[in-house]
Design a protein around this motif. Sequence first.
Motif, PDB file in Angstrom:
ATOM      1  N   ARG A  27     -13.835   7.462 -14.730  1.00 13.85           N
ATOM      2  CA  ARG A  27     -12.326   7.431 -14.212  1.00 13.85           C
ATOM      3  C   ARG A  27     -12.337   6.119 -13.222  1.00 13.85           C
ATOM      4  O   ARG A  27     -11.594   5.280 -13.061  1.00 13.85           O
ATOM      5  CB  ARG A  27     -11.815   8.723 -13.730  1.00 13.85           C
ATOM      6  N   THR A  28     -13.591   6.087 -12.451  1.00 19.24           N
ATOM      7  CA  THR A  28     -13.861   5.186 -11.395  1.00 19.24           C
ATOM      8  C   THR A  28     -13.982   3.648 -12.095  1.00 19.24           C
ATOM      9  O   THR A  28     -13.348   2.719 -11.469  1.00 19.24           O
ATOM     10  CB  THR A  28     -14.908   5.419 -10.430  1.00 19.24           C
ATOM     11  N   THR A  31     -10.451   2.515 -13.428  1.00 15.63           N
ATOM     12  CA  THR A  31      -9.836   2.183 -12.346  1.00 15.63           C
ATOM     13  C   THR A  31     -10.174   0.829 -11.820  1.00 15.63           C
ATOM     14  O   THR A  31      -9.575  -0.288 -11.606  1.00 15.63           O
ATOM     15  CB  THR A  31      -9.907   3.041 -11.174  1.00 15.63           C
ATOM     16  N   LYS A  35      -8.232  -2.928 -12.173  1.00 12.80           N
ATOM     17  CA  LYS A  35      -7.922  -4.002 -10.825  1.00 12.80           C
ATOM     18  C   LYS A  35      -8.731  -5.189 -10.778  1.00 12.80           C
ATOM     19  O   LYS A  35      -8.421  -6.185 -10.289  1.00 12.80           O
ATOM     20  CB  LYS A  35      -8.489  -3.308  -9.412  1.00 12.80           C
TER      21      LYS A  35
END
Length: 162
Positions: A27-28, A31, A35
Motif C-alpha cells: 500500500r505504501t 501511494t 505521488k
Amino acid sequence: MDGNGIISLSATAVAMGSLGVSWIQARTVRTHNRKSVRPHLQMRQVKNYGDRTTGLQVINVGLGPALITGTTVTLDGRPIGQWNKGTYETLAADWPAAPSMYALFDGIAFPQGACQYLIHLDEYDDAAHAWFWELICRRLSIVINYESFYGGENLRASPPPI
C-alpha cells in the motif's frame, strides 16, 4: 498443548505478521508511485517574455503528465464555455486584435515539463495592447481541471490574481 501445537501456532503467527507487513508495504509503494507521477499545472501571466510575447501561460511543474478533464472560461465573472476554438472566436470577435491561442480538449495529456501559452500576442506593445494585458490579468479566467493517469485527484489550475 504439546510442542507441535506450539510450533504450529508460532508459525501461523509469524506468517500472519509477514502478510500484514507485506500488505502495508504494498500500500505504501502504491501511494508513493501515485505521488511520484503527480502533475502540477501552474498558470501565469507573462509580459514581454523572450522577444515581445505577452500572454497567459500554463506550465506542468509536476512529476508526471496531466490528463485534461475539462476547462472553464469566464469573462468578467460570466461563464462563457470551455477553452476551445469556438469560445476563442466568440471572445476575439470584440477584441481590437486577434491573439494566438492554444486550445485544451478533454482527454489530452499535457506532458511533464511542458510550457504553453493558452493565449498570447507575439508583438506586444504597452501603448497599443494595454487592453490585452488588462484582459488576461483581470477580466479573462481560464480554469483547467486535470488529473494524473491514475485518476481521481480532481486537480485544478487557474491564473493567479494580479
